[in-house]
Structures are given as structure tokens and as C-alpha cells.
Design a protein around this motif. Sequence first.
Motif, PDB file in Angstrom:
ATOM      1  N   ILE A   1       0.909  -1.322  -0.087  1.00  0.00           N
ATOM      2  CA  ILE A   1      -0.126   0.148   0.048  1.00  0.00           C
ATOM      3  C   ILE A   1       0.948   1.283   0.124  1.00  0.00           C
ATOM      4  CG2 ILE A   1      -1.551   1.354   1.266  1.00  0.00           C
ATOM      5  CD1 ILE A   1      -2.856  -1.288   2.441  1.00  0.00           C
ATOM      6  N   GLN A   2       1.794   1.225   0.898  1.00  0.00           N
ATOM      7  CA  GLN A   2       2.592   2.488   0.821  1.00  0.00           C
ATOM      8  C   GLN A   2       3.551   2.884  -0.525  1.00  0.00           C
ATOM      9  OE1 GLN A   2       6.618   2.035   3.031  1.00  0.00           O
ATOM     10  NE2 GLN A   2       6.113   3.700   4.196  1.00  0.00           N
ATOM     11  N   ASN A   3       3.940   1.463  -0.989  1.00  0.00           N
ATOM     12  CA  ASN A   3       4.754   1.779  -2.171  1.00  0.00           C
ATOM     13  C   ASN A   3       3.594   1.879  -3.640  1.00  0.00           C
ATOM     14  OD1 ASN A   3       7.113   1.196  -0.931  1.00  0.00           O
ATOM     15  ND2 ASN A   3       7.110  -0.834  -1.476  1.00  0.00           N
ATOM     16  N   THR A   4       2.706   1.627  -3.555  1.00  0.00           N
ATOM     17  CA  THR A   4       1.619   1.874  -4.641  1.00  0.00           C
ATOM     18  C   THR A   4       0.680   2.843  -4.555  1.00  0.00           C
ATOM     19  OG1 THR A   4       0.070  -0.056  -4.463  1.00  0.00           O
ATOM     20  CG2 THR A   4       2.258  -0.633  -5.348  1.00  0.00           C
ATOM     21  N   GLY A   5       0.122   2.846  -3.277  1.00  0.00           N
ATOM     22  CA  GLY A   5      -1.118   3.784  -3.009  1.00  0.00           C
ATOM     23  C   GLY A   5      -2.370   2.827  -3.746  1.00  0.00           C
ATOM     24  N   ASP A   6      -2.187   1.815  -4.041  1.00  0.00           N
ATOM     25  CA  ASP A   6      -3.541   0.762  -4.523  1.00  0.00           C
ATOM     26  C   ASP A   6      -3.683  -0.074  -3.515  1.00  0.00           C
ATOM     27  OD1 ASP A   6      -5.264  -0.616  -5.750  1.00  0.00           O
ATOM     28  OD2 ASP A   6      -4.122  -1.370  -7.171  1.00  0.00           O
ATOM     29  N   ALA A   7      -4.617   0.192  -2.553  1.00  0.00           N
ATOM     30  CA  ALA A   7      -4.881  -0.908  -1.447  1.00  0.00           C
ATOM     31  C   ALA A   7      -5.562  -2.133  -1.743  1.00  0.00           C
ATOM     32  CB  ALA A   7      -5.664   0.067  -0.453  1.00  0.00           C
ATOM     33  N   ARG A   8      -6.592  -1.938  -2.845  1.00  0.00           N
ATOM     34  CA  ARG A   8      -7.256  -3.129  -3.274  1.00  0.00           C
ATOM     35  C   ARG A   8      -6.450  -3.962  -3.864  1.00  0.00           C
ATOM     36  NH1 ARG A   8     -13.210  -3.174  -5.532  1.00  0.00           N
ATOM     37  NH2 ARG A   8     -13.356  -5.510  -6.029  1.00  0.00           N
ATOM     38  N   GLY A   9      -5.526  -3.474  -4.903  1.00  0.00           N
ATOM     39  CA  GLY A   9      -4.501  -4.141  -5.437  1.00  0.00           C
ATOM     40  C   GLY A   9      -3.557  -4.894  -4.604  1.00  0.00           C
TER      41      GLY A   9
ATOM     42  N   ARG B   1      -7.686   7.315   6.006  1.00  0.00           N
ATOM     43  CA  ARG B   1      -7.715   7.289   4.408  1.00  0.00           C
ATOM     44  C   ARG B   1      -8.268   6.007   3.902  1.00  0.00           C
ATOM     45  NH1 ARG B   1      -3.667   5.681   0.512  1.00  0.00           N
ATOM     46  NH2 ARG B   1      -2.274   5.204   2.347  1.00  0.00           N
ATOM     47  N   LEU B   2      -8.123   4.878   4.819  1.00  0.00           N
ATOM     48  CA  LEU B   2      -8.469   3.637   4.332  1.00  0.00           C
ATOM     49  C   LEU B   2      -9.652   2.940   5.344  1.00  0.00           C
ATOM     50  CD1 LEU B   2      -5.082   1.843   3.646  1.00  0.00           C
ATOM     51  CD2 LEU B   2      -6.728   2.868   2.015  1.00  0.00           C
ATOM     52  N   GLY B   3     -10.205   4.128   5.807  1.00  0.00           N
ATOM     53  CA  GLY B   3     -11.225   3.618   6.769  1.00  0.00           C
ATOM     54  C   GLY B   3     -12.489   2.911   6.236  1.00  0.00           C
ATOM     55  N   VAL B   4     -12.702   3.215   4.901  1.00  0.00           N
ATOM     56  CA  VAL B   4     -13.972   2.508   4.391  1.00  0.00           C
ATOM     57  C   VAL B   4     -13.546   1.135   3.720  1.00  0.00           C
ATOM     58  CG1 VAL B   4     -15.854   2.763   2.637  1.00  0.00           C
ATOM     59  CG2 VAL B   4     -15.065   4.865   3.896  1.00  0.00           C
ATOM     60  N   LEU B   5     -13.996   0.281   4.414  1.00  0.00           N
ATOM     61  CA  LEU B   5     -13.452  -1.163   4.095  1.00  0.00           C
ATOM     62  C   LEU B   5     -14.082  -1.664   2.739  1.00  0.00           C
ATOM     63  CD1 LEU B   5     -13.549  -3.174   7.449  1.00  0.00           C
ATOM     64  CD2 LEU B   5     -11.586  -2.107   6.256  1.00  0.00           C
ATOM     65  N   GLY B   6     -15.212  -1.089   2.454  1.00  0.00           N
ATOM     66  CA  GLY B   6     -15.850  -1.672   1.107  1.00  0.00           C
ATOM     67  C   GLY B   6     -15.167  -1.043   0.048  1.00  0.00           C
ATOM     68  N   THR B   7     -14.145  -0.300  -0.057  1.00  0.00           N
ATOM     69  CA  THR B   7     -13.654   0.394  -1.155  1.00  0.00           C
ATOM     70  C   THR B   7     -12.181  -0.652  -1.434  1.00  0.00           C
ATOM     71  OG1 THR B   7     -12.294   1.836   0.023  1.00  0.00           O
ATOM     72  CG2 THR B   7     -14.422   2.675  -0.796  1.00  0.00           C
ATOM     73  N   TRP B   8     -12.000  -1.369  -0.576  1.00  0.00           N
ATOM     74  CA  TRP B   8     -10.535  -2.064  -1.001  1.00  0.00           C
ATOM     75  C   TRP B   8     -10.543  -3.542  -0.318  1.00  0.00           C
ATOM     76  CZ3 TRP B   8      -6.651  -2.722   3.096  1.00  0.00           C
ATOM     77  CH2 TRP B   8      -7.027  -2.087   4.068  1.00  0.00           C
ATOM     78  N   LEU B   9     -10.665  -3.772   1.067  1.00  0.00           N
ATOM     79  CA  LEU B   9     -10.490  -4.854   1.716  1.00  0.00           C
ATOM     80  C   LEU B   9     -11.584  -5.858   1.747  1.00  0.00           C
ATOM     81  CD1 LEU B   9      -8.642  -5.346   4.941  1.00  0.00           C
ATOM     82  CD2 LEU B   9     -10.786  -6.504   4.531  1.00  0.00           C
ATOM     83  N   LEU B  10     -12.713  -5.333   1.900  1.00  0.00           N
ATOM     84  CA  LEU B  10     -13.904  -6.379   2.090  1.00  0.00           C
ATOM     85  C   LEU B  10     -14.206  -7.041   0.739  1.00  0.00           C
ATOM     86  CD1 LEU B  10     -16.779  -4.883   4.202  1.00  0.00           C
ATOM     87  CD2 LEU B  10     -15.515  -6.971   4.598  1.00  0.00           C
ATOM     88  N   PRO B  11     -14.422  -6.310  -0.439  1.00  0.00           N
ATOM     89  CA  PRO B  11     -14.773  -7.213  -1.689  1.00  0.00           C
ATOM     90  C   PRO B  11     -13.647  -8.141  -2.062  1.00  0.00           C
ATOM     91  CG  PRO B  11     -14.806  -4.815  -1.919  1.00  0.00           C
ATOM     92  CD  PRO B  11     -14.162  -4.916  -0.905  1.00  0.00           C
TER      93      PRO B  11
END
Length: 408
Positions: free
Chosen positions: A332-340, A389-399
Amino acid sequence: MSPVKTAPAELTAGDAALRTQYLEEVLGLLYPPPCTVGDGDPEIAEYLVVPNARRPRLLIPAASASVAAAAVRRYAEPQSRMARLKRDAVVAAVRTRTTGLLLRDRIRIAGPVSASIDGYLSSALRRDLSVSVHIGPARANRKPVLQLLSPEGETFGFTKIGTGPLTQRLVRAETAALTALGTCSLTRLTVPRVLHAGQWRGMQVLVQSALPVWLPRSPLTPRRLTAAMLDIAGCSGYTTGPLTGSAYWHDLRGKLAAVGDRAEGSKLVAAVDMLARHSGETTLRYGAWHGDWAPWNMANLADALLVWDWERFATGVPLGFDAVHHELQRRIQNTGDARGAVEATLRRADELLAPFGVAPVAREITALLYLVDLAVRYLTDRQAEAGARLGVLGTWLLPVLVRRVEEL
């Protein structure tokens, strides 16, 4: 030791406004009435605001050039060449007392020293000191973090102050963790020592020794990192047993019950139920973990691996959680793409967990359990409501988590 977190992204306008608001809140906590912010007599402290009052990141004591320079130089390791150049420019400015060119904003605190955090810490530690204050980004677990400097400019400690229910709990947890780790025979890493723990004006205070993060860094090999994580994993012994019969599972279900009435929480509960049906009888090995072993919470020197920020330390968790967490946070730190980053981390589960002796059949389950654990933490702490910044889990972790559980 430097418990300061650094982020690769630049501040947004909204974050800058929140930092300014938070600065005012922190000053009110550290210097309560009869102390006042502004000119007055007697003066307790004068701070330079880095980089400025509109986007505050750090308050450094202005009275001594050497102390001010040390406060900037040792507050955090810059993440880029440009950031290092900016830091070095500030250090040069305070050393030569030409701060008016770079640092034009000052904050003066007046009142009785005995009513201030400076007075409390000086009395508790029985030494003269100056305080530098870090102003962090919005997070539910954000708390005042103070760098403590001697009159000679030596950074000798860091103070964390728990101000609300969550942060007080975390400060108490870190105090207990460092106290326990101090009795372990750790050989692969170095952790801070507790210098003082107590309460001040209803807030929880922890003072811990400063690890020498300002010393030259060395490249960190995966082997050395894994060895240090294993050192922690075994510090309180190991247990073995099926997932759904473990104390870890019982504790996790209790935490899920507390967040299950929320939209993201109900999705998480459904995924965990499915995980239990598929893998509940899988045998796992359990040990301790740091809880937030991320690149910004450690520094590798030639002869030591320094690790700090132990407020999430826990025992009895599936082995390998630290390795998965570090990989995810690094990506996440290196790419900024949390879902990826979640997707890529799960693809590396075998490689990450094999050094921990996790059986092949249990590796994907362990990585998914880590994601559940992290999601529960975000929901319990209400990171979304705090503006993280990553508080909304539905945008990255949950799916990703839900899909991978369904594919088991």
C-alpha cells in the motif's frame, strides 16, 4: 525509537485543515488553563511550527538551536530524497538561527510550568527536558506523541498520551506489551524500554526509551525480518489446535458480534461464517505478533533491527500474521493501490507463511483470517468515522476478502 508514522502521499487540503484543528486540541490538552497560548509571563515554551501553521506536522522548541535541530533531525526518517532535502534545510536554518526564511510561524505558551505537560514529565523523569510535538494525520487512534530532548539536544525518549477511551486503551496495551517484552530473551530485534507510565489529568501517559533510528540504515533481508518475527512469535510460547476450537476464534467472534449490526460488519460476519464452514477444523499453530509490523515502525541497522509501536501486540494468534501485515502495508505504501495490494498479498501467502512452519493447507486460511482481523480492528476503532484514508473497508478490503472466501 520514533513512533511517528510517515505517509508517502502529500497532505490534502482537508487533511491540512484537520491537522490545524488537531493542533489546537493538542495544545489545549498539553497546556490546560491556567496556561495560555500566546504572549504572557512566565513563558513555558516557544515552538516553531514545521512547515507552517496552515499545514502543521511538527512543533520544535525554539529556545535552543541545537535542541531544535535535533528535534527535526530525529523526529522521523524521510521517505524520499526531496523530503530529506527539506528536512536538512530546516535543520540548517535552526542551527544558524535563520528560521525566518523557512519557519515563520511560532507558538508561545505562558503560565505555570507545573500545570503543563513539560512540568509533569520533568517531575516524573526527574530531569530537565524540552518537548517536541508531532501532529499526525486523521486516524481514530491518533494521539499526542512527544519527542523528549535533553538540554544538550539528545533525544532520550518518546511520550504517548491516551486522551480518549480508544487511545487510553492502546497506551495501556503498549505499556503492558513493552513491560512483558522486557522480560523476554529477544535476540533478533530491539524494542523500547518503559521509562515511565502513569496518568496526568485523566489521560494515560507512557514514556519509552528512544531507539537510535537516526543511525545509518542497512538493507533489510527477508531472512532477517522473518527471524525477528519468529523471535516475537515464540516469546510467550506456542499452542496448536483447530481454528474454531481456539481461544483466538472465540475472541474474534466476540469482536465480530460487537460490529455485526453495521453494514460492513454484517458482510464480514457472513464471510467469517462461510470461512468457519469450510475451514473450521483446520489445525493452526498460535503465537504472538506485533500487530502493526509495517515498514514505518522499524529501522534496520548494521547490528540491530529496531522495532517500535507495540500498542497492537497480542498473543495466541495464528502464526504468520506479522508477515502478511508487513507485506500488505509495504505494498500500500509503495503503490497507493490498497485493493491491488490485498490481491497481491494473498497471492504471496504460500511464500510469506512457509518460513513460519504454516502447513500448505492452512496458508490461504491464515492470510484470510488476517484480513478479517484487520477489518474487525478498523470497524471497532471506527476508522471511517475518524476520516482515516483507508477507513471505508468496502472500497478495498471487504470485496477481495468476500470473493476469496467464496472461492474456497
